[in-house]
Design a protein around this motif. Structure first.
Motif, PDB file in Angstrom:
ATOM      1  N   VAL A  71       4.562  12.995 -10.360  1.00  0.00           N
ATOM      2  CA  VAL A  71       3.936  12.946  -9.087  1.00  0.00           C
ATOM      3  C   VAL A  71       3.645  14.135  -8.516  1.00  0.00           C
ATOM      4  O   VAL A  71       2.471  14.285  -8.152  1.00  0.00           O
ATOM      5  CB  VAL A  71       4.325  11.855  -8.309  1.00  0.00           C
ATOM      6  CG1 VAL A  71       3.713  11.995  -6.720  1.00  0.00           C
ATOM      7  CG2 VAL A  71       4.210  10.311  -8.747  1.00  0.00           C
ATOM      8  N   THR A  75      -0.107  15.849  -8.158  1.00  0.00           N
ATOM      9  CA  THR A  75      -0.477  16.412  -6.885  1.00  0.00           C
ATOM     10  C   THR A  75      -0.898  17.333  -6.755  1.00  0.00           C
ATOM     11  O   THR A  75      -2.085  18.138  -6.393  1.00  0.00           O
ATOM     12  CB  THR A  75       0.628  16.087  -5.933  1.00  0.00           C
ATOM     13  OG1 THR A  75       1.104  14.884  -5.967  1.00  0.00           O
ATOM     14  CG2 THR A  75       0.180  16.321  -4.473  1.00  0.00           C
ATOM     15  N   ASN A  84      -6.438   9.273  -9.486  1.00  0.00           N
ATOM     16  CA  ASN A  84      -7.205   8.099  -9.494  1.00  0.00           C
ATOM     17  C   ASN A  84      -8.128   8.116 -10.507  1.00  0.00           C
ATOM     18  O   ASN A  84      -8.191   6.773 -11.326  1.00  0.00           O
ATOM     19  CB  ASN A  84      -7.950   7.917  -8.088  1.00  0.00           C
ATOM     20  CG  ASN A  84      -7.058   7.420  -6.999  1.00  0.00           C
ATOM     21  OD1 ASN A  84      -6.145   6.851  -7.517  1.00  0.00           O
ATOM     22  ND2 ASN A  84      -7.366   7.732  -5.994  1.00  0.00           N
ATOM     23  N   ARG A  87      -6.093   7.012 -13.775  1.00  0.00           N
ATOM     24  CA  ARG A  87      -5.291   5.836 -13.607  1.00  0.00           C
ATOM     25  C   ARG A  87      -6.341   4.691 -13.758  1.00  0.00           C
ATOM     26  O   ARG A  87      -6.122   3.553 -14.439  1.00  0.00           O
ATOM     27  CB  ARG A  87      -4.283   5.456 -12.475  1.00  0.00           C
ATOM     28  CG  ARG A  87      -5.185   5.510 -11.367  1.00  0.00           C
ATOM     29  CD  ARG A  87      -4.403   4.771 -10.301  1.00  0.00           C
ATOM     30  NE  ARG A  87      -5.248   4.792  -8.862  1.00  0.00           N
ATOM     31  CZ  ARG A  87      -5.888   3.625  -8.579  1.00  0.00           C
ATOM     32  NH1 ARG A  87      -6.194   2.653  -9.578  1.00  0.00           N
ATOM     33  NH2 ARG A  87      -6.638   3.790  -7.409  1.00  0.00           N
ATOM     34  N   ARG A 180       4.089   3.797  -7.398  1.00  0.00           N
ATOM     35  CA  ARG A 180       3.727   5.205  -7.082  1.00  0.00           C
ATOM     36  C   ARG A 180       2.573   5.570  -7.878  1.00  0.00           C
ATOM     37  O   ARG A 180       1.664   6.411  -7.430  1.00  0.00           O
ATOM     38  CB  ARG A 180       4.833   6.105  -6.987  1.00  0.00           C
ATOM     39  CG  ARG A 180       4.534   7.517  -6.368  1.00  0.00           C
ATOM     40  CD  ARG A 180       3.629   7.559  -5.166  1.00  0.00           C
ATOM     41  NE  ARG A 180       4.934   7.283  -4.136  1.00  0.00           N
ATOM     42  CZ  ARG A 180       5.374   8.129  -3.503  1.00  0.00           C
ATOM     43  NH1 ARG A 180       5.237   9.434  -3.717  1.00  0.00           N
ATOM     44  NH2 ARG A 180       6.086   7.533  -2.510  1.00  0.00           N
ATOM     45  N   LEU A 225       0.154  -4.240  -5.053  1.00  0.00           N
ATOM     46  CA  LEU A 225       0.720  -3.353  -6.155  1.00  0.00           C
ATOM     47  C   LEU A 225       1.783  -3.879  -6.899  1.00  0.00           C
ATOM     48  O   LEU A 225       2.908  -3.027  -7.063  1.00  0.00           O
ATOM     49  CB  LEU A 225       1.332  -1.941  -5.451  1.00  0.00           C
ATOM     50  CG  LEU A 225       0.158  -1.242  -5.158  1.00  0.00           C
ATOM     51  CD1 LEU A 225       0.728   0.148  -4.410  1.00  0.00           C
ATOM     52  CD2 LEU A 225      -0.825  -0.594  -6.231  1.00  0.00           C
TER      53      LEU A 225
ATOM     54  N   GLY B 101     -12.445   2.580  -5.786  1.00  0.00           N
ATOM     55  CA  GLY B 101     -12.077   4.180  -5.763  1.00  0.00           C
ATOM     56  C   GLY B 101     -10.787   4.331  -5.266  1.00  0.00           C
ATOM     57  O   GLY B 101      -9.691   3.575  -5.610  1.00  0.00           O
ATOM     58  N   ASP B 102     -10.450   5.198  -4.243  1.00  0.00           N
ATOM     59  CA  ASP B 102      -9.389   5.489  -3.489  1.00  0.00           C
ATOM     60  C   ASP B 102      -9.046   4.431  -2.297  1.00  0.00           C
ATOM     61  O   ASP B 102      -7.852   4.315  -1.901  1.00  0.00           O
ATOM     62  CB  ASP B 102      -9.376   6.954  -2.845  1.00  0.00           C
ATOM     63  CG  ASP B 102      -9.563   7.972  -3.460  1.00  0.00           C
ATOM     64  OD1 ASP B 102      -9.142   7.799  -4.948  1.00  0.00           O
ATOM     65  OD2 ASP B 102      -9.664   8.986  -3.226  1.00  0.00           O
ATOM     66  N   VAL B 104      -8.533   0.587  -1.109  1.00  0.00           N
ATOM     67  CA  VAL B 104      -8.163  -0.684  -1.580  1.00  0.00           C
ATOM     68  C   VAL B 104      -8.555  -1.789  -0.287  1.00  0.00           C
ATOM     69  O   VAL B 104      -8.207  -1.266   0.918  1.00  0.00           O
ATOM     70  CB  VAL B 104      -6.796  -0.860  -2.098  1.00  0.00           C
ATOM     71  CG1 VAL B 104      -6.278  -1.916  -2.263  1.00  0.00           C
ATOM     72  CG2 VAL B 104      -6.516   0.313  -2.908  1.00  0.00           C
ATOM     73  N   ARG B 123      -6.705  -0.040   3.062  1.00  0.00           N
ATOM     74  CA  ARG B 123      -5.306   0.565   2.251  1.00  0.00           C
ATOM     75  C   ARG B 123      -5.966   1.613   1.670  1.00  0.00           C
ATOM     76  O   ARG B 123      -7.151   1.733   1.251  1.00  0.00           O
ATOM     77  CB  ARG B 123      -4.477  -0.226   1.477  1.00  0.00           C
ATOM     78  CG  ARG B 123      -3.898  -1.367   2.045  1.00  0.00           C
ATOM     79  CD  ARG B 123      -3.521  -2.431   1.136  1.00  0.00           C
ATOM     80  NE  ARG B 123      -2.574  -3.182   1.912  1.00  0.00           N
ATOM     81  CZ  ARG B 123      -1.174  -3.655   1.823  1.00  0.00           C
ATOM     82  NH1 ARG B 123      -0.692  -2.986   0.581  1.00  0.00           N
ATOM     83  NH2 ARG B 123      -0.593  -4.555   2.809  1.00  0.00           N
ATOM     84  N   PHE B 125      -4.719   4.655  -1.323  1.00  0.00           N
ATOM     85  CA  PHE B 125      -3.727   5.197  -2.300  1.00  0.00           C
ATOM     86  C   PHE B 125      -3.735   6.607  -2.477  1.00  0.00           C
ATOM     87  O   PHE B 125      -4.887   7.318  -2.864  1.00  0.00           O
ATOM     88  CB  PHE B 125      -3.770   4.459  -3.714  1.00  0.00           C
ATOM     89  CG  PHE B 125      -3.191   4.775  -4.550  1.00  0.00           C
ATOM     90  CD1 PHE B 125      -1.901   4.472  -4.802  1.00  0.00           C
ATOM     91  CD2 PHE B 125      -3.571   5.786  -5.559  1.00  0.00           C
ATOM     92  CE1 PHE B 125      -0.918   4.880  -5.964  1.00  0.00           C
ATOM     93  CE2 PHE B 125      -2.640   6.285  -6.694  1.00  0.00           C
ATOM     94  CZ  PHE B 125      -1.279   6.017  -6.750  1.00  0.00           C
ATOM     95  N   LEU B 127      -1.095  10.072  -4.344  1.00  0.00           N
ATOM     96  CA  LEU B 127      -0.172  10.133  -5.028  1.00  0.00           C
ATOM     97  C   LEU B 127       1.071  10.410  -4.058  1.00  0.00           C
ATOM     98  O   LEU B 127       2.271  10.186  -4.528  1.00  0.00           O
ATOM     99  CB  LEU B 127      -0.253  11.405  -5.929  1.00  0.00           C
ATOM    100  CG  LEU B 127      -1.011  10.814  -7.289  1.00  0.00           C
ATOM    101  CD1 LEU B 127      -1.438  12.386  -7.841  1.00  0.00           C
ATOM    102  CD2 LEU B 127       0.104  10.325  -8.146  1.00  0.00           C
ATOM    103  N   MET B 128       0.906  11.343  -3.086  1.00  0.00           N
ATOM    104  CA  MET B 128       2.107  11.711  -2.169  1.00  0.00           C
ATOM    105  C   MET B 128       2.873  10.326  -1.543  1.00  0.00           C
ATOM    106  O   MET B 128       3.957  10.436  -1.367  1.00  0.00           O
ATOM    107  CB  MET B 128       1.861  12.517  -1.233  1.00  0.00           C
ATOM    108  CG  MET B 128       1.572  14.211  -1.804  1.00  0.00           C
ATOM    109  SD  MET B 128       3.006  14.469  -2.957  1.00  0.00           S
ATOM    110  CE  MET B 128       4.228  14.564  -1.865  1.00  0.00           C
ATOM    111  N   ASP B 129       1.680   9.460  -0.936  1.00  0.00           N
ATOM    112  CA  ASP B 129       2.771   8.414  -0.124  1.00  0.00           C
ATOM    113  C   ASP B 129       2.307   7.225  -0.909  1.00  0.00           C
ATOM    114  O   ASP B 129       2.957   5.940  -0.467  1.00  0.00           O
ATOM    115  CB  ASP B 129       1.618   8.460   1.044  1.00  0.00           C
ATOM    116  CG  ASP B 129       1.925   9.745   1.976  1.00  0.00           C
ATOM    117  OD1 ASP B 129       2.823  10.264   1.854  1.00  0.00           O
ATOM    118  OD2 ASP B 129       0.766  10.291   2.579  1.00  0.00           O
ATOM    119  N   GLY B 130       1.937   7.028  -1.998  1.00  0.00           N
ATOM    120  CA  GLY B 130       1.660   5.706  -2.558  1.00  0.00           C
ATOM    121  C   GLY B 130       0.418   4.858  -1.706  1.00  0.00           C
ATOM    122  O   GLY B 130      -0.284   5.589  -1.172  1.00  0.00           O
ATOM    123  N   GLU B 131       0.645   3.672  -1.631  1.00  0.00           N
ATOM    124  CA  GLU B 131      -0.431   2.776  -1.098  1.00  0.00           C
ATOM    125  C   GLU B 131       0.079   2.508   0.546  1.00  0.00           C
ATOM    126  O   GLU B 131       1.174   2.181   0.787  1.00  0.00           O
ATOM    127  CB  GLU B 131      -0.823   1.343  -1.672  1.00  0.00           C
ATOM    128  CG  GLU B 131      -2.084   0.978  -1.270  1.00  0.00           C
ATOM    129  CD  GLU B 131      -2.312  -0.209  -2.175  1.00  0.00           C
ATOM    130  OE1 GLU B 131      -2.571  -0.405  -3.448  1.00  0.00           O
ATOM    131  OE2 GLU B 131      -2.050  -1.396  -1.453  1.00  0.00           O
TER     132      GLU B 131
END
Lengths: 448, 170
Positions: A71, A75, A84, A87, A180, A225, B101-102, B104, B123, B125, B127-131
């Motif tokens: 991650v 980042t 994004n 994935r 994550r 998720l 996209g980003d 949710v 919501r 998403f 990478l640093m914080d998840g969702e």
């Protein structure tokens, strides 16, 4: 009501081509495929930079213990290579290799500690970051102090942190790691099964059942998720002895069957197998015979449940697994079939350059072999990727791996996957074993 | 230490499977408490019930308000805010989320005071914080179709605007 279904579209004896779908998960992926496995932040960078080499819509398997470092790398690369986008084009499977806990090596204990510190969500549990650090340290100490025993597993069911069992916290961590990266599917962190400890069979089964309960709870609470959970079977190499089929093998199969037949199986969507020491097993036919019998048993169970069978970190032996009804087999992009975390890297210069797959000559080369062979001609052109390193890359192991050998190996894995699919479509029986029988190191897979 | 084959699923989970005293996160714990007290609670009550500091209780309540799980009112003559639960989910199957996209969007139907409510939760998403939950709105069930029509009307308006802009540029 399970969340996914595997629809078989073509079958040639045991080998299958189909589609694994799950509308709730946004999942629709072709099955009958050799997929790449990434174990480190460097592998993640390869996937992001060279995503055009991967098959669109096809799985990549990632090592769950390294998610925190992957991650970080993703980042850092986010602006040029958005995660994004990656994935969306490539569903992610997160799995947890058994060597971290079984071997309790320093490197494994470190990644366990750091991963938990980074990913165990303090907000959800109400823990302060310092408390999470304490939890992480307890896990890593338990791993270090119970090498090749089951002390870790006994310890985590015995101890609690502020009322919460450590075994439950480990599950929370596994889900946090998978979430994550928005994984579509995940395995559990479960005990490896070892022939010297018969109790490991039931412990592994009950750990899987606990994951299924936990998964059901998450779905019940409306959590988002929640990846598809795969019943996780991890075998120590001693479980695959020459021509030795034991009641323990039968017991593992019965357990998997019982789990997949659970009435409330919302939280279970397939089976994931991994086998330690596959490189040594692959050299001997009597050992491969036992493994194939085991895979065949799992195939029957998965076929009945209309769910997929994964074989993680199978290396190229996965091609032989596909012949026996495995739906997805993964091959590490450094081509190693051994344990994921070892203490210290190679000291000599040459091994730092890693391995290179030549799909045509059916060989794995080091850098010097490549240089020697390139005097006679080039490596096969696999499209979308260079088939010769630059002079700079030949001098720098990091650049060589990141920009040449690993992307080329990803292309090689895709080439073999598509080749296997094409032969199966043509009705050919066991094309994987046919390919492997003349591949150095895979003699045990010979069909004849 | 227990023998491996004596360790049960409940031992691993730290509870009886399916039991109501499930070990949940503090946030879920606080939310359940609020739902059992629809007449409202304050920070001190939450802090005492969940055995957490008042700062932590205020933080969790604030997060739950931002997620529209709770709403808050300051009553005349009272020093502190009172927190109330928004309607609870009617059934787990009446909840679904989709990625755009980003972004949710999670849609779910909740019990309301007069009529069921559609909650649209945004919501995001990373990478640093998840969702993470960004915020949400509630629409009374009887008005859902009209809101959909309203969205379509606005889209038509936008298309017309773009078309006019293109014609002017020519």
């Amino acid at each position: 009501m399970k969340r996914t279904t595997l629809v078989v579209e073509q079958q040639v004896q045991k080998q299958k081509l189909g589609t694994w779908t799950g509308p709730d998960l946004g999942l629709s992926t072709k099955s009958g495929y050799l997929i790449p496995y990434g174990k480190s932040s460097e592998d993640m960078e390869v996937f992001l930079r060279y995503s055009n080499v991967l098959k669109d819509g096809q799985f990549v398997e990632l090592c769950g213990f390294s998610i925190y470092t992957m991650v970080k790398r993703a980042t850092a690369l986010e602006e040029s290579f958005p995660f994004n986008d990656f994935r969306s084009a490539h569903p992610v499977l997160v799995s947890f290799p058994p060597d971290v806990i079984w071997l309790g090596r320093e490197k494994g204990a470190e990644v366990l500690n750091d991963g938990i510190e980074e990913l165990l969500p303090p907000g959800e549990q109400g823990f302060e970051p310092s408390e999470v650090a304490q939890i992480a340290q307890t896990f890593s100490e338990l791993a270090r102090s119970s090498r090749k025993t089951y002390g870790f597993w006994q310890g985590i069911v015995q101890q609690r942190f502020r009322g919460v069992k450590y075994s439950k916290l480990l599950m929370e961590y596994a889900f946090a790691a998978a979430s994550r990266v928005k994984a579509k599917a995940m395995t559990g962190i479960v005990p490896v099964i070892d022939p010297a400890t018969p109790g490991s069979v039931s412990m592994a089964h009950r750990t899987n059942l606990a994951y299924i309960h936990h998964q059901n709870d998450l779905l019940e609470q409306g959590a988002s998720l929640v990846p598809a959970y795969l019943y996780t079977i991890q075998l120590n190499s001693g479980m695959v002895k020459p021509d030795k089929w034991t009641p323990r093998h039968r017991r593992i199969l019965q357990n998997a069957k019982a789990a997949l037949q659970l009435e409330s199986q919302t939280g279970l969507d397939g089976v994931h197998l991994s086998v330690r020491g596959i490189d040594r097993i692959s050299q001997r036919r009597p050992r491969v015979a036992v493994l194939l019998r085991f895979i065949d048993g799992l195939r029957e169970i998965c076929d009945d449940a209309k769910l997929p069978l994964f074989w993680g970190r199978s290396s190229l032996a996965g091609l032989g697994g596909l012949d026996y009804g495995v739906d997805y087999a993964s091959c590490p992009i450094n081509l190693g079939g051994g344990d994921v975390y070892s203490d210290g890297g190679p000291r000599d210069e040459l091994p730092k350059f890693g391995n290179l797959l030549n799909v045509h000559s059916r060989d794995i080369w080091n850098r010097d072999q490549l240089v020697l062979a390139s005097e006679q001609g080039e490596l096969p052109d696999l499209g979308n990727v260079r088939n010769m390193p630059t002079d700079t890359e030949l001098e720098n192991p990091h650049d060589y791996r990141l920009h040449f050998s690993k992307p080329y190996n990803v292309a090689g894995i895709r080439y073999l996957a598509e080749d296997w699919v094409s032969h199966t479509r043509g009705g050919e029986i066991e094309p994987g074993r046919e390919y492997l029988q003349t591949f150095d190191g895979f003699a045990g897979w010979s069909a004849h | 230490m227990a023998r491996l084959d004596e360790i049960s699923v409940a031992d691993i989970l730290g509870e009886e499977p399916g039991s109501s005293n499930d070990v949940k996160g503090t946030r879920s714990f606080v939310l359940s408490y609020l739902r059992q007290n629809p007449e409202g609670v304050n920070v001190q009550m939450v802090s005492k019930f969940a055995n957490i500091s008042e700062t932590r209780a205020r933080q969790i309540l604030g997060e739950l308000v931002a997620q529209r799980e709770l709403f808050t009112r300051k009553l005349a003559g009272m020093r502190d805010h009172i927190y109330y639960p928004n309607g609870k989910l009617i059934h787990k199957y009446l909840q679904d989320s989709r990625d755009f996209g980003d972004q949710v969007f999670r849609l779910s139907f909740h019990e309301g005071r007069r009529t069921p409510l559609l909650q649209i939760q945004e919501r995001r998403f990373t990478l640093m914080d998840g969702e993470k939950v960004e915020g949400s709105i509630f629409v009374e069930l009887g008005y859902v179709r009209q809101v959909i029509q309203f969205l379509e009307d606005m889209l038509t308006k936008f298309d017309q605007f773009e078309e006019t802009k293109r014609l002017k540029e020519k």
